[in-house]
Design an enzyme around this catalytic site. Structure first.
Site, PDB file in Angstrom:
ATOM      1  N   CYS A 111      -2.841   6.295   4.890  1.00  0.00           N
ATOM      2  CA  CYS A 111      -2.521   5.039   5.580  1.00  0.00           C
ATOM      3  C   CYS A 111      -1.336   5.180   6.551  1.00  0.00           C
ATOM      4  O   CYS A 111      -1.094   4.291   7.361  1.00  0.00           O
ATOM      5  CB  CYS A 111      -2.242   3.933   4.564  1.00  0.00           C
ATOM      6  SG  CYS A 111      -3.627   3.655   3.473  1.00  0.00           S
ATOM      7  N   HIS A 253       1.681  -1.574   8.042  1.00  0.00           N
ATOM      8  CA  HIS A 253       0.365  -1.271   7.468  1.00  0.00           C
ATOM      9  C   HIS A 253      -0.094  -2.478   6.643  1.00  0.00           C
ATOM     10  O   HIS A 253       0.652  -3.006   5.818  1.00  0.00           O
ATOM     11  CB  HIS A 253       0.483  -0.012   6.607  1.00  0.00           C
ATOM     12  CG  HIS A 253      -0.725   0.259   5.788  1.00  0.00           C
ATOM     13  ND1 HIS A 253      -2.001   0.206   6.302  1.00  0.00           N
ATOM     14  CD2 HIS A 253      -0.863   0.567   4.460  1.00  0.00           C
ATOM     15  CE1 HIS A 253      -2.870   0.476   5.350  1.00  0.00           C
ATOM     16  NE2 HIS A 253      -2.208   0.699   4.223  1.00  0.00           N
ATOM     17  N   ASN A 283      -7.545  -3.585   3.793  1.00  0.00           N
ATOM     18  CA  ASN A 283      -6.729  -2.405   4.104  1.00  0.00           C
ATOM     19  C   ASN A 283      -7.631  -1.366   4.780  1.00  0.00           C
ATOM     20  O   ASN A 283      -8.479  -0.765   4.126  1.00  0.00           O
ATOM     21  CB  ASN A 283      -6.138  -1.872   2.789  1.00  0.00           C
ATOM     22  CG  ASN A 283      -5.357  -0.592   2.966  1.00  0.00           C
ATOM     23  OD1 ASN A 283      -5.404   0.052   4.017  1.00  0.00           O
ATOM     24  ND2 ASN A 283      -4.647  -0.192   1.924  1.00  0.00           N
TER      25      ASN A 283
END
Ligand code: COA
Length: 326
Positions: A111, A253, A283
């Site tokens: 990520c 993020h 996500n």
């Protein structure tokens, strides 16, 4: 010299999967997922490959930058869910956008991938090696998820986003562009968020690995994120000698709204400066920061001269922050 973002673009799969849809697959509810994560929907690739999505995002970013694929010197794709072991997704994008003059490779930092790719691009640019670089964050995490595991399947989504960056003048100066960054990794704690690759399947193999899907200790990941993200944001603003109050946007993020709220509180910054879109997309790992950046760019929320912090965190463990002036 520094690195300027001059074009953005995204591609999200058409197929929307809501929390209610997931409640038909596993024992969960819209209330549980939304209250703990801020996520209500996610896009899931039903026909698009990662390379298709990455190329579509790249085309849009090139158009926004007023550039042609042939002007790109380097393609860096951040992904942990590539279509092939090889060729890299970056090489597939190169073919799709006719970037015949570019070198191309993938970068894996989960990520934090887009952020690490941005830092890598900046290093190449400051070293005078490349001038125009295409950065892409793309994930098809839906193929790495165990759709029977309610603790992980509710969190992730698929998508792609791209930025074109170019060499600008002034090193860490008041010029628009990258002003500073920090990036970190902690391999010792990496077992809290993992996804195995292909198993060893040769005639001499000694063990069988157990699972091929994403596995996570959610509480440990949560603790890691709320500690390390504020820490690295402070580090980068100290490096650039910037007061945190003067930062206009914190583009983090998009893993979980509670993580972002906690980061805002720990930094003493109003939550309004932390835009969020995980409600719609979940996500999307390496794609999440550039998807949000592109959304804000298209809405006209980013004004020249604004100071922006980008910050990512994820498997590895990896984390970091970049400060840019738009
Ligand atoms: N629906 C309903 N119940 C669920 C569930 C779901 N989707 N997932 C887990 N549960 C249950 C658990 O089984 C547990 O039940 P039990 O008490 O009967 O054992 C209960 O909910 C609490 O589980 P817990 O893991 O303690 O929940 P939590 O409050 O920590 O929230 C996360 C779980 C995953 C939402 C949270 O830990 C988190 O957001 N972590 C960060 C994850 C992340 O962002 N990862 C990516 C980083 S890049």
């Amino acid at each position: 010299m520094t690195t300027k973002i001059i074009g953005t673009g995204s591609y999200l799969p058409e197929h929307v999967v809501s929390n209610d849809d997931l409640a038909k697959l596993v024992d969960t509810s819209d209330e549980w997922i939304a209250s703990r994560t801020g996520i209500r929907n996610r896009r899931i690739a039903t026909k698009e490959s990662g390379a298709d999505m990455a190329a579509a995002a790249a085309e849009e970013a090139l158009k926004d930058a007023g550039m042609d694929g042939s002007e790109i010197d380097l393609i860096l794709v951040a992904t942990c869910s590539s279509d092939f072991q090889f060729p890299s997704t970056a090489c597939l994008v190169q073919k799709a956008i006719h970037a015949t003059n570019a070198a191309a490779f993938d970068l894996s930092a989960a990520c934090s991938g887009f952020l690490f790719a941005l830092h890598t691009a900046h290093a190449y640019i400051c070293a005078g090696i490349y001038k125009n670089i295409l950065l892409v964050g793309v994930e098809v995490l839906s193929k790495l998820i165990d759709w029977n595991d309610r603790s992980t399947c509710v969190l992730f989504g698929d998508g792609a986003s791209a930025c074109v960056v170019e060499r600008g003048e002034g090193l860490y100066s008041a010029d628009h562009g990258m002003e500073g960054f920090v990036q970190w990794s902690d391999g010792v704690s990496g077992e809290v968020l993992t996804c195995p690759g292909r198993k060893i399947e040769n005639p001499w193999k000694e063990n069988d690995s157990e699972t091929e899907y994403i596995q996570m200790n959610g509480q440990e990941v949560f603790r890691f994120a709320v500690k390390k993200v504020p820490e690295c944001i402070r580090q980068v603003t100290e490096k650039t000698e910037t007061q945190i109050e003067t930062i206009d946007w914190f583009i983090l993020h998009q893993a979980n709204s509670r993580i972002i709220q906690s980061v805002a509180k720990r930094l003493g910054v109003p939550e309004e400066k932390f835009p969020m879109n995980m409600e719609q997309y979940g996500n999307t790992s390496a794609a999440s920061i550039p998807i949000l950046l592109d959304e804000m760019n298209k809405k006209g929320m980013l004004q020249p001269g604004q100071k922006i912090i980008l910050s990512g965190f994820g498997a590895g463990l990896t984390w970091g922050a970049a400060q840019i002036e738009w």
